[in-house]
Scaffold this motif. Structure first.
Motif, PDB file in Angstrom:
ATOM      1  N   HIS A 126      -1.568  -5.114  -3.527  1.00  0.00           N
ATOM      2  CA  HIS A 126      -2.427  -5.459  -2.413  1.00  0.00           C
ATOM      3  C   HIS A 126      -1.641  -5.670  -1.121  1.00  0.00           C
ATOM      4  CE1 HIS A 126      -5.500  -5.815  -5.438  1.00  0.00           C
ATOM      5  NE2 HIS A 126      -4.744  -6.660  -6.108  1.00  0.00           N
ATOM      6  N   ALA A 127      -2.358  -6.031  -0.044  1.00  0.00           N
ATOM      7  CA  ALA A 127      -1.740  -6.141   1.274  1.00  0.00           C
ATOM      8  C   ALA A 127      -0.648  -7.197   1.288  1.00  0.00           C
ATOM      9  CB  ALA A 127      -2.804  -6.501   2.307  1.00  0.00           C
ATOM     10  N   VAL A 128       0.343  -6.968   2.152  1.00  0.00           N
ATOM     11  CA  VAL A 128       1.449  -7.913   2.241  1.00  0.00           C
ATOM     12  C   VAL A 128       1.754  -8.190   3.694  1.00  0.00           C
ATOM     13  CG1 VAL A 128       3.146  -6.054   2.137  1.00  0.00           C
ATOM     14  CG2 VAL A 128       3.840  -8.366   1.625  1.00  0.00           C
ATOM     15  N   ASN A 129       2.000  -9.413   4.019  1.00  0.00           N
ATOM     16  CA  ASN A 129       2.413  -9.806   5.343  1.00  0.00           C
ATOM     17  C   ASN A 129       3.917  -9.634   5.452  1.00  0.00           C
ATOM     18  OD1 ASN A 129       3.201 -11.230   7.635  1.00  0.00           O
ATOM     19  ND2 ASN A 129       1.548 -12.729   7.419  1.00  0.00           N
ATOM     20  N   ALA A 130       4.355  -8.841   6.431  1.00  0.00           N
ATOM     21  CA  ALA A 130       5.788  -8.537   6.538  1.00  0.00           C
ATOM     22  C   ALA A 130       6.627  -9.803   6.663  1.00  0.00           C
ATOM     23  CB  ALA A 130       6.041  -7.631   7.741  1.00  0.00           C
ATOM     24  N   ALA A 131       6.035 -10.835   7.250  1.00  0.00           N
ATOM     25  CA  ALA A 131       6.799 -12.064   7.427  1.00  0.00           C
ATOM     26  C   ALA A 131       7.177 -12.701   6.100  1.00  0.00           C
ATOM     27  CB  ALA A 131       5.992 -13.065   8.253  1.00  0.00           C
ATOM     28  N   MET A 132       6.419 -12.377   5.053  1.00  0.00           N
ATOM     29  CA  MET A 132       6.711 -12.977   3.754  1.00  0.00           C
ATOM     30  C   MET A 132       8.033 -12.481   3.195  1.00  0.00           C
ATOM     31  SD  MET A 132       4.256 -14.915   3.739  1.00  0.00           S
ATOM     32  CE  MET A 132       4.838 -15.700   2.247  1.00  0.00           C
ATOM     33  N   LYS A 164       1.816 -11.482  -2.956  1.00  0.00           N
ATOM     34  CA  LYS A 164       2.351 -10.665  -1.875  1.00  0.00           C
ATOM     35  C   LYS A 164       3.415  -9.724  -2.437  1.00  0.00           C
ATOM     36  CE  LYS A 164       0.133 -13.300   1.144  1.00  0.00           C
ATOM     37  NZ  LYS A 164      -1.001 -12.811   1.967  1.00  0.00           N
ATOM     38  N   PHE A 165       3.611  -8.615  -1.754  1.00  0.00           N
ATOM     39  CA  PHE A 165       4.628  -7.642  -2.152  1.00  0.00           C
ATOM     40  C   PHE A 165       5.661  -7.518  -1.038  1.00  0.00           C
ATOM     41  CE2 PHE A 165       0.829  -6.562  -4.482  1.00  0.00           C
ATOM     42  CZ  PHE A 165       1.312  -6.402  -5.774  1.00  0.00           C
ATOM     43  N   VAL A 166       6.931  -7.723  -1.391  1.00  0.00           N
ATOM     44  CA  VAL A 166       7.991  -7.732  -0.392  1.00  0.00           C
ATOM     45  C   VAL A 166       9.184  -6.923  -0.879  1.00  0.00           C
ATOM     46  CG1 VAL A 166       7.323  -9.958   0.592  1.00  0.00           C
ATOM     47  CG2 VAL A 166       8.920  -9.887  -1.318  1.00  0.00           C
ATOM     48  N   ALA A 167       9.909  -6.355   0.067  1.00  0.00           N
ATOM     49  CA  ALA A 167      11.111  -5.597  -0.260  1.00  0.00           C
ATOM     50  C   ALA A 167      12.168  -6.531  -0.839  1.00  0.00           C
ATOM     51  CB  ALA A 167      11.648  -4.897   0.980  1.00  0.00           C
ATOM     52  N   ALA A 168      12.822  -6.092  -1.901  1.00  0.00           N
ATOM     53  CA  ALA A 168      13.857  -6.894  -2.562  1.00  0.00           C
ATOM     54  C   ALA A 168      15.191  -6.182  -2.435  1.00  0.00           C
ATOM     55  CB  ALA A 168      13.512  -7.102  -4.036  1.00  0.00           C
TER      56      ALA A 168
END
Length: 359
Positions: A3-9, A228-232
């Motif tokens: 789902h959608a992710v806030n880049a700030a996360m 949330k989905f974030v780059a790792a």
């Protein structure tokens, strides 16, 4: 499923990010757009190299067609003969609804195709357990034992021309840490040492000798009671016990320079004892190339390697064309090939880019 992710996360992963290490320059490799192209535009396709009826051949399986909607999930397969620089469609993978984010690995002359996910009209995405062995000589597929844990967007690497590891990846509702090992000689599955890093999907890596490198991908975090989905930006090295391939000693190593990349093309270079990475997106996205934060992803034009001998990164140069949305890098002779993917405008392409690296 994503789902959608806030880049700030992404800042929440800062504590997980390992510092980049010094990279040493290499002679500028030759990179160019190949004179031949795939029969049609395709992205998120599983790729492999094997000896076909006409010699060394690049193969592509499954993926996403140009329309980038759920209807464009494909089971198409293509064969590109290197000697004649010609591509053609071959028998499709026997999964009528097609697959996204599957993986392909060549072992003992056959290409093994793993998993992927389906997309329904309502947007539901389901990880699939299917495994097929494709025989380049006959052009036929043979179904193998299902994955114990169905995964997509995983890393698949071969070992000892017999075993195949599936590392981390997405399973229906979340990432998994499992390392599933398939024995192509017995057709059976075994659990190998679990991946100790943050579970991810869309990561990249490869194997050379007894060592695996896994880097980047997308992690799941929870904030404000939402997923949330974030780059790792994480890199792990796994050293296999050759006498017991289920045993892998994992350790964290320095991350590469620059931002994390999503769905890079990657493969191990046995002769150079290094893992080659190319392209990849700068922002995690679903299958249409638009980030979970609503910002279109942009592809990288760079390629680099992790040197297993020195535990250092090597920066190489620029690709002829930036690209992203890959499920593997193909190598034949001294040439590396990127088949399809998405361009800087998130358009699916039929382009083949090739490059060479000095030894």
């Amino acid at each position: 499923m994503k789902h959608a992710v806030n880049a700030a996360m992404a800042m929440l992963l800062a504590g997980l990010t390992l510092a980049g290490c010094e990279q040493r320059a290499e002679p500028e490799p030759v990179s160019q757009t190949a004179a031949f192209a795939l029969p049609e535009a395709i992205a998120n396709n599983a790729v492999a190299v094997a000896d076909g009826p006409e010699g060394p051949t690049l193969y592509s399986f499954n993926g996403l067609k140009a329309g980038k909607s759920w209807k464009d999930t494909s089971n198409a397969a293509y064969a590109c003969v290197i000697a004649t620089e010609s591509c053609k469609s071959i028998a499709p993978v026997p999964v009528p609804e097609g697959r996204l984010a599957s993986a392909a690995v060549t072992v003992a002359g056959k290409i093994y195709i793993f998993g992927g996910y389906t997309v329904a009209a309502n947007g539901d995405e389901v990880s699939t357990p299917d495994v097929f062995a494709f025989d380049p000589g006959t052009g036929r597929y043979e179904q193998q034992a299902d994955m114990p844990t169905p995964v997509d967007d995983m890393l698949a690497v071969p070992y000892q021309d017999r075993f195949i590891y599936l590392i981390s990846g997405w399973h229906d509702e979340g990432n998994v840490s499992s390392v599933q090992m398939f024995d192509t000689q017995t057709g059976t599955w075994t659990e190998a040492t679990e991946f100790p890093g943050t579970p991810v999907f869309g990561h990249a890596g490869g194997i050379a000798g007894n060592s695996i490198i896994v880097t980047d991908g997308v992690a799941v975090i929870f904030a404000d009671r939402k997923r949330k989905f974030v780059a790792a930006k994480l890199t792990w090295r796994g050293d296999i016990d050759p006498k017991n391939p289920t045993q892998i000693t994992w350790r964290g190593v320095d991350a590469h320079a620059g931002p994390a990349r999503y769905r890079m093309a990657a493969i191990g270079d046995e002769a150079g004892q290094r893992i080659i990475f190319a392209g990849g997106g700068d922002n995690p996205y679903n299958y249409d190339g638009i980030g979970y934060d609503g910002v279109p992803a942009k592809p990288s034009g760079g390629f680099f390697a992790y040197d297993l001998k020195t535990d250092q990164w090597q920066e190489f140069g620029r690709l002829a064309e930036p690209s992203m949305d890959h499920r593997g890098l193909a190598k034949a002779g001294r040439e590396y090939y990127i088949l399809g993917g998405m361009d800087e405008n998130q358009n699916v392409t039929d382009r083949i880019v090739k490059f060479r690296i000095s030894n």
